[in-house]
Design an enzyme around this catalytic site. Structure first.
Site, short mmCIF file in Angstrom:
data_model
loop_
_atom_site.label_atom_id
_atom_site.label_comp_id
_atom_site.label_asym_id
_atom_site.label_seq_id
_atom_site.Cartn_x
_atom_site.Cartn_y
_atom_site.Cartn_z
N ASN A 26 0.70 -1.32 -0.11
CA ASN A 26 -0.21 0.05 0.00
C ASN A 26 0.92 1.36 0.03
OD1 ASN A 26 -2.39 1.30 0.15
ND2 ASN A 26 -2.51 1.35 2.12
N GLU A 52 1.42 -3.11 -5.10
CA GLU A 52 1.12 -1.70 -4.91
C GLU A 52 2.41 -0.94 -4.35
OE1 GLU A 52 -2.97 0.40 -3.74
OE2 GLU A 52 -2.74 -1.59 -2.90
N ASP A 167 -1.58 -9.88 -4.50
CA ASP A 167 -2.84 -9.57 -4.01
C ASP A 167 -3.76 -9.86 -5.44
OD1 ASP A 167 -5.10 -8.44 -3.45
OD2 ASP A 167 -4.35 -6.28 -3.17
N ASN A 169 -7.06 -9.86 -5.24
CA ASN A 169 -8.13 -9.13 -5.17
C ASN A 169 -9.60 -9.99 -5.24
OD1 ASN A 169 -8.27 -6.66 -4.18
ND2 ASN A 169 -6.72 -6.06 -5.73
N HIS A 271 -2.80 -4.76 4.44
CA HIS A 271 -2.40 -6.21 4.30
C HIS A 271 -1.29 -6.78 5.20
CE1 HIS A 271 -4.35 -6.66 0.17
NE2 HIS A 271 -4.28 -5.37 0.12
#
Length: 280
Positions: A26, A52, A167, A169, A271
């Site tokens: 993130n 990310e 990730d 998603n 996360h």
């Protein structure tokens, strides 16, 4: 088994296993500012996969290049996406992109080839679109998952061990989302999205969900919690971060751990890292 431990706990030594960790940070700069280096120093990771990243190459190299060999797929859109693989040993080869021109500059797929104790291994760090029902974002997500349907079998064609981490998603089953009944019409738990993972982990494509195989028929362990409300404190989470392995590699997995922060205020990402030891 897959377990959840507080990220401030003492970590079990890996012995001669190869430790591969994946986490959506993130934003790499924010993660480093908020405590990621402390976790990384203690974790004894051999191959680190991030999603990310949201930083240019120069920033990534400033943080990691001194101690790691880094391959980074930066997104063309500034401050968006970005995936990388950092390894203690230099990769045999690296590649950026899933192979489709549509997603060539989106910073969502990077691969590295390794040889571990004489065994060839390809690792991919992957960041699937979050999606949004009824919008072009969801169409991009389905398009990327379509590319994965083609890519995953091709990666195994020469008999290599293959590992996709990241990730994704998507929560695959009801065990993967605490509040699954309230999310069946939302991106991340749509039946159409979950059907892709039925194919990935079914007979058609034949990968294994390493953390699920090791955890068994239990809720979670979750890897992401919303920033809203008390989701983290109540463990109202989603298991959307995966180690997706070819069967031969999955059989080498000996331990899987979700490094959940000890408390909300000690998190350095929304996360938690998913860390798996593989015995070659």
């Amino acid at each position: 088994m897959t377990e959840t431990i507080a990220a401030t706990a003492s970590y079990e030594p890996k012995g001669d296993a190869t430790r591969i960790a994946s986490v959506n940070v993130n934003g790499l700069r924010a993660a480093f500012r908020n405590g990621m280096p402390t976790w990384l120093q203690a974790r004894d990771v051999d191959i680190l996969c991030l999603q990310e990243v949201r930083a240019p190459d120069k920033i990534v190299n400033d943080f990691l290049a001194q101690d790691w060999h880094v391959v980074h797929a930066e997104a063309e859109a500034k401050g968006r996406a970005g995936v990388l693989i950092a390894s203690r040993e230099k990769p045999d080869a690296t590649r950026i992109g899933i192979g489709s021109e549509r997603f060539a500059t989106t910073g969502r797929w990077v691969e590295a080839d390794f040889t571990i104790k004489g065994i060839p291994l390809t690792v991919a760090s992957v960041y699937v679109h979050s999606g949004e029902v009824g919008t072009p974002k969801q169409e991009d997500k389905f398009g990327f998952l379509d590319e994965m349907v083609l890519k995953l079998p091709a990666m195994r064609a020469d008999g290599r061990d293959v590992l996709l981490v990241g990730d994704m998603n998507v929560g695959h089953t009801e065990r993967d989302i605490k509040n699954w009944k309230g999310n069946v019409k939302r991106a991340g738990f749509l039946p159409e999205e979950r059907a892709y993972f039925d194919r990935f982990f079914g007979e058609e494509i034949g990968y294994r969900d390493v953390a699920r195989d090791l955890a068994g028929d239990v809720e979670g362990p979750y890897t992401w919690w919303s920033q809203r409300g008390q989701a983290f404190d109540n463990n109202t989470g989603w298991r959307i971060d995966y180690h997706m392995a070819s069967p031969t590699l999955a059989a080498r997995a000996v331990r899987s751990v979700v490094d959940r922060a000890a408390s909300y205020d000690t998190r350095w990402s929304d996360h938690a890292p998913l860390v798996v030891d593989y015995q070659f």
